[in-house]
Every structure is written in C-alpha cells, then in structure tokens.
Write a protein that holds these residues in place. Structure first.
Motif, mmCIF file in Angstrom:
data_model
loop_
_atom_site.group_PDB
_atom_site.id
_atom_site.type_symbol
_atom_site.label_atom_id
_atom_site.label_comp_id
_atom_site.label_asym_id
_atom_site.label_seq_id
_atom_site.Cartn_x
_atom_site.Cartn_y
_atom_site.Cartn_z
ATOM 1 N N TYR A 100 30.594 2.213 -39.315
ATOM 2 C CA TYR A 100 31.275 3.256 -40.082
ATOM 3 C C TYR A 100 31.055 4.637 -39.480
ATOM 4 O O TYR A 100 31.906 5.520 -39.593
ATOM 5 C CB TYR A 100 30.809 3.255 -41.537
ATOM 6 C CG TYR A 100 30.974 1.933 -42.245
ATOM 7 C CD1 TYR A 100 32.054 1.092 -41.973
ATOM 8 C CD2 TYR A 100 30.045 1.500 -43.194
ATOM 9 C CE1 TYR A 100 32.205 -0.117 -42.615
ATOM 10 C CE2 TYR A 100 30.191 0.291 -43.845
ATOM 11 C CZ TYR A 100 31.275 -0.526 -43.551
ATOM 12 O OH TYR A 100 31.418 -1.729 -44.197
ATOM 13 N N ASN B 279 35.004 10.158 -42.944
ATOM 14 C CA ASN B 279 34.819 8.944 -43.736
ATOM 15 C C ASN B 279 35.235 9.086 -45.197
ATOM 16 O O ASN B 279 35.687 8.121 -45.802
ATOM 17 C CB ASN B 279 33.368 8.476 -43.661
ATOM 18 C CG ASN B 279 33.134 7.534 -42.495
ATOM 19 O OD1 ASN B 279 34.004 6.734 -42.174
ATOM 20 N ND2 ASN B 279 31.996 7.635 -41.854
ATOM 21 N N GLY C 168 36.990 1.321 -40.086
ATOM 22 C CA GLY C 168 35.943 2.133 -40.688
ATOM 23 C C GLY C 168 35.716 1.799 -42.152
ATOM 24 O O GLY C 168 36.119 0.746 -42.656
ATOM 25 N N LEU C 169 35.095 2.723 -42.836
ATOM 26 C CA LEU C 169 34.705 2.539 -44.234
ATOM 27 C C LEU C 169 35.879 2.692 -45.194
ATOM 28 O O LEU C 169 35.860 2.175 -46.312
ATOM 29 C CB LEU C 169 33.621 3.572 -44.577
ATOM 30 C CG LEU C 169 33.023 3.574 -45.976
ATOM 31 C CD1 LEU C 169 32.292 2.262 -46.238
ATOM 32 C CD2 LEU C 169 32.072 4.756 -46.138
#
Length: 450
Positions: A133, A139, A404-405
């Motif tokens: 992440y 994010n 990613g997150l």
C-alpha cells in the motif's frame, strides 16, 4: 514479512512538455457517471519490475530522469491529467458545476521512494503484504479532493532488486480503460527515444465528453456546498490474496459452464466470475433465503450509439448486478450462475445506459458509502483484458501487477491478466479474515485452480 518502511526521497511536479493549442485551455465538464463517484477513492494500480541484471550497476538517477522526461512528453497528449478540478457556483439561476480546469495546471506528482525489501518478499507472502500500500501515493484521497490534489500521482519505489511504478489516478476522470491507455502511451513514449519534438503516439486520447442527446451538456448538481454530499469512511482491513488461473484451468471452467447451461455463449471471464460468486457466497454462510449479488464493472464505450472507441478518455464505467438468493445460487451449478451473469451483461445495452443517464438527470446525486462490510456481495472490478504487461519502461516485462489500498471491500475481486499471457488470469480476492480461511479450503474453488 518483517515490517519495513518506505523512505520518500524526492517529489517533483511534472508538466506537459508542450502547450498543444487553445483547446487545451477549455473546461472539461464531468459527466453524470463521473460526478456520481466523487466520493470514491482514487484508483491505484501498478507494476513490479525486476532491475536489469546485474542490478548493482543499475542507475536509478538516469532511469528516473528518463521517466520524468517521457512523462512530460506523454502529458502533452494527456494534458488534463496535469490540471485540477474546479467548481463553479451561482445562485440565480442555481448552478453547481464541477469540471477539470486545464488553466490551473500545476502538474502530475512524481515521487521517488526506496524500501529495503526484495521482489520475493512481495510475491511469496501468503497475503498481499501491507507494505504494498505504501508503494502508492494519495492513499486516503477521494475524487473530490482533485480540487487541491493532483489528478495523477506516480510513485516509483526502488526495491533491493526491483522497481515498482504505481499510479494513483482520480477515478472521476479515468477508469481502468483510460488509466491503462495512459500507461501504454507513456511506455510507448519512453521506448521511442524521441528527441526534442513532441513524440507521436499510436492512440491519441479523445477528451470530447459523451452526453446523451437531449440532455444538458453541462451537468448540474443540486448542492450549494460540498459538505452536502462529501462523505469519507474508513473500511476495515481485509485479507487480500492472489489466486492464479492458468489458461488450461480457465478453458476447463468455461467448458463446464457452457455444458451445464447448454450454450456456447459463456465467456472465460463470465465463467471465472460465476465461480467466484458461488464460492465467496458459500464461505460467508449467510441465510439461504437472503439475496446475493454479483456486481460487475462494465465499460459503456461500445454500448452507446454511435459507439465510442477505447480512446475516449474518462470514467465511462457502470456497475451491473446479477441477483438471486443464496439457496438458488448454491443449489444450481456453475453454468446456471454463469448464464445469469451472461444475461446481465448482455441486457446492459444502449437502452439500459440511456435509462440510467436519464434517471440521473431527473435526480442528480453522488454515491455515498457507509463503510460497513457487505455480506453476500461479490464485486468484480478491473479486467484481464487490460494490456498491463504490455507497459514496459526499458526494464522488460513486469513480473507482477498490484493494486493499492483504495476502494477495497469484503467480497471485492480485482481481475488481472496472467503474467504468462495465453488467456490466463490472476484474481485478487479481498475478504474478512475468517472468510479467506474458508475460501482456501473450499473444494469447488481449489479444484478449479488446478
């Protein structure tokens, strides 16, 4: 894997190499599909490359310079990605319009980071390690944050023996089709060894907005302040694991689905989606009378009239849903579930798109999430048809693709092409921990992987 921390070394703003024309200064108004997802997170996808051998002689500074220069040249064609969102409000008559303002063009963010891990640390871990992440910027950003944050941020993370190139892009302006279009063009420019002029790319993007005939060309939201529709929520942490389907396994699965449904219309993707719908629903052990949904993201470009090519740049995806009860899904076989998905996709035609858009204009709004894990929902996003592994930056073919997150949910499945090609697929499955344990013991699921 032992905890490791990403060290951010530098940050740059990268602007287009050339100012193309007067047209590049005109506002680009967000469409209903784009306005609807203002509360979603940025989309995050990236590629993991091995350093050239011997990697100790690899010059990261020369590589970063080449990436930045080619990115600047590519942005000449994709200039809105260097801009920011803007809102125009007026009271009489009431108007609340969100658009991309190319005049305000601070650039794309470019981050260089390092971390003391290896490719093996990333790929051999049972779960997707949380450190992945940190290979992405922005994010916690939602799409509306594009008023002040870059619409695109590229983070290049140097591993001991590898390079990860991760992109965080505002989902209001780029769905998966558009993001991988951009990445492909950037890779093409990087490899072209162009000189000072603006490089030619094989697929120039089109930024002309698709608007349904008879509808307002400048969609208007019924708000006076962003607080009336902005929502931020934190989802629980899930287990994420990759499962690989070889081309042989998929062929077997597709044949089984078609044989059981007495048809030849079931595609490979629909067969895999049906398997995931059945198995993920089974391990969540919800009441048999309860409703279960298989949600799929659909590319609308080819469904409108006249159809658009995949060079249309924007977010033109829609979510369609196959619906049944847990009991029916479990009682009937793979072919029954696959046919239900097939019919859902087939029925999503121009008339369905038209009804959806007309409905939005009658009651314009922005999607809100509640942050509560959804049970009995399987959400299948991205696509194994995206040419992810065709994106090379002088490093050869990527060894893996990762996300990613952002926008993770219980029952979420992200689809990728298999690294070896040939119709293989990788699926990233996201579940609450107890369900992930059950999925890895599910007989139907495990046998389909063989």
């Amino acid at each position: 894997m032992t905890s490791h921390t990403v060290n951010r070394v530098s940050e740059y703003s990268v602007r287009p190499l050339h100012d193309r024309s007067h047209n590049s200064k005109q506002p680009i108004y967000l469409t209903p599909y784009e306005l609807f997802i203002l509360n979603l997170n940025y989309s995050q996808k990236g590629l993991l490359f091995a350093k050239p051998s011997p990697y100790k002689d690899f010059s990261i500074s020369a590589f970063l310079d080449a990436l930045r220069c080619s990115l600047s040249a590519t942005l000449t064609h994709f200039y809105p990605l260097a801009a920011r969102l803007a809102t125009r409000k007026q009271d009489n008559p009431h108007s609340y319009v969100i658009y991309i303002d190319p005049v305000n063009s601070p650039g794309v963010k470019f981050v260089h980071a390092t971390i003391n891990v290896t490719i093996s640390d990333i790929l051999t871990s049972t779960d997707v390690p949380a450190v992945v992440y940190s290979f992405f910027d922005l994010n916690n950003a939602i799409n509306h944050d594009g008023h002040t944050l870059p619409l695109l941020s590229i983070q290049v993370t140097e591993l001991i023996d590898g390079i990860f190139i991760g992109g965080s892009v505002n989902h209001c302006f780029a769905d998966g089709t558009s993001f991988w279009h951009f990445m492909s063009a950037w890779s093409e420019v990087f490899r072209s060894k162009y000189e000072n002029g603006c490089p030619i790319i094989s697929r120039p993007p089109s930024f002309k907005r698709w608007i349904l005939e008879g509808c307002d060309h400048i969609p208007n939201l019924p708000f006076t302040h962003q607080d009336q529709f902005i929502q931020r929520s934190e989802n629980p942490r899930y287990k994420e694991r990759f499962f690989h389907f070889s081309s042989a396994a998929i062929s077997k699965l597709k044949s089984k689905a078609n044989a059981e449904s007495n048809t030849q219309r079931i595609s490979s993707l629909q067969a895999v989606s049906a398997l995931l719908w059945r198995c993920v629903t089974r391990v969540q052990r919800q009441p048999r009378h309860s409703k279960t949904l298989c949600k799929l993201t659909i590319n609308n470009r080819s469904r409108v009239k006249p159809p658009l090519s995949d060079d249309y740049f924007g977010s033109f995806m829609e979510v369609v849903m196959a619906t049944t009860t847990v009991e029916d899904l479990m009682t009937h076989g793979l072919g029954w579930a696959a046919l239900k998905i097939h019919e859902t996709v087939r029925n999503h035609d121009y008339e369905a798109v038209k009804r959806q858009v007309e409905s939005w204009y009658r009651n314009p709004g922005v999607f809100k999430t509640n942050g509560v894990p959804h049970l009995n929902n399987v959400f299948i996003g991205s696509s194994p048809r995206f040419d992810m592994y065709g994106c090379e930056f002088g490093l050869g073919k990527a060894v893996a693709a990762r996300s990613g997150l952002a926008n993770k949910s219980n029952g979420g499945v992200t689809m990728y092409p298999g690294q070896e090609g040939g119709g293989s697929m990788d699926t990233e499955v996201c579940l609450l921990p107890e369900y992930m344990v059950a999925l890895e013991c599910d007989e139907e699921f495990i046998s389909a992987l063989k």
